[in-house]
Motif scaffolding. Structure first.
Motif, short mmCIF file in Angstrom:
data_model
loop_
_atom_site.label_atom_id
_atom_site.label_comp_id
_atom_site.label_asym_id
_atom_site.label_seq_id
_atom_site.Cartn_x
_atom_site.Cartn_y
_atom_site.Cartn_z
N VAL A 10 25.63 16.58 94.71
CA VAL A 10 26.61 16.89 93.67
C VAL A 10 28.01 16.45 94.11
CG1 VAL A 10 27.78 18.80 92.48
CG2 VAL A 10 25.28 18.75 92.62
N LEU A 11 28.37 16.72 95.36
CA LEU A 11 29.68 16.31 95.87
C LEU A 11 29.82 14.79 95.89
CD1 LEU A 11 30.34 18.84 98.79
CD2 LEU A 11 31.47 18.72 96.56
N VAL A 13 28.25 12.65 93.96
CA VAL A 13 28.36 12.21 92.56
C VAL A 13 29.77 12.47 92.03
CG1 VAL A 13 27.56 12.70 90.22
CG2 VAL A 13 25.90 12.40 92.05
N LEU A 14 30.33 13.64 92.33
CA LEU A 14 31.69 13.96 91.91
C LEU A 14 32.71 13.00 92.51
CD1 LEU A 14 31.81 17.86 91.90
CD2 LEU A 14 32.00 16.33 89.95
N VAL A 15 32.55 12.70 93.81
CA VAL A 15 33.48 11.77 94.47
C VAL A 15 33.36 10.39 93.83
CG1 VAL A 15 33.89 10.53 96.65
CG2 VAL A 15 33.62 13.01 96.66
N ILE A 17 32.43 9.70 90.72
CA ILE A 17 33.01 9.78 89.38
C ILE A 17 34.53 9.79 89.44
CG2 ILE A 17 33.29 11.28 87.35
CD1 ILE A 17 30.32 12.06 87.71
N VAL A 18 35.09 10.63 90.31
CA VAL A 18 36.55 10.71 90.43
C VAL A 18 37.11 9.38 90.96
CG1 VAL A 18 38.45 11.82 91.69
CG2 VAL A 18 36.65 13.21 90.66
N TYR A 21 37.03 6.88 88.21
CA TYR A 21 38.10 7.15 87.25
C TYR A 21 39.45 6.69 87.79
CZ TYR A 21 41.54 9.61 84.47
OH TYR A 21 42.61 9.89 83.68
#
Length: 189
Positions: A10-11, A13-15, A17-18, A21
């Motif tokens: 999850v971390l 994937v978040l990194v 995505i961010v 962006y």
């Protein structure tokens, strides 16, 4: 699956995505910044083109109305202000001066029918009208680019980090008296 592995996934994937962006936003701002720079360059080219026409226009009118010294001085001062303008705010002030000066020189020209029939003068008029149209088009393009860039900079969450990346809002190319540039100076007789 172990809970630690799920948290790590999850971390990651978040990194991603961010990071995606941030990269996308940065590249978008760079493109907008370059577009605004290009549009400003187009404006300065047209302002220079008009400034190059002014001495010829003065000489053509001076041949018929040499006694109108103040008008010629005003046009020359407006030309100098246009050439020396380096920011949109300075260019806006110079535009006000230039429009007023051009109106006065064409008002003087109206009193001389021989001048109105002079081919050189007529050609200068046509070139000046064409240049004024190009200045207005360039101004609209520039202000559109500035609007897009400023909007992207001010939009949340971009506003949290874009200034740290070196991006700042740009100023519009505005004039103090919008009526002065609502339409190009009337140069038809």
């Amino acid at each position: 699956m172990e809970p630690i592995l799920i948290v790590v996934i999850v971390l990651v994937v978040l990194v991603v995505i961010v990071g995606g962006y941030l990269l996308s936003t940065y590249n978008g701002l760079v493109k907008l910044n370059v577009r605004v720079d290009e549009a400003w360059s187009d404006i300065t080219v047209q302002l220079k083109r008009r400034a190059d026409l002014i001495p010829n226009l003065i000489e053509a009118v001076k041949g018929y109305a040499a006694h109108e010294k103040e008008v010629f001085e005003n046009v020359t001062a407006a030309r100098a202000a246009t050439v020396n303008a380096s920011t949109p705010a300075e260019a806006g002030k110079a535009e006000n001066m230039m429009q007023s000066a051009l109106k006065s020189i064409f008002a003087v020209a109206e009193a001389y029918p021989q001048l109105q029939a002079n081919q050189n003068f007529l050609q200068l008029q046509a070139e000046l009208v064409d240049t004024e149209d190009k200045i207005q088009a360039s101004r609209r393009f520039y202000n559109g680019g500035v609007r897009e860039l400023n909007t992207k900079i001010k939009t949340f969450p971009n506003t949290l980090f874009v200034r740290g990346l070196g991006f700042k809002e740009r100023e519009f190319f505005q004039v103090d008296e919008p009526s002065a540039i609502a339409e190009p100076p009337k140069v038809q007789f």
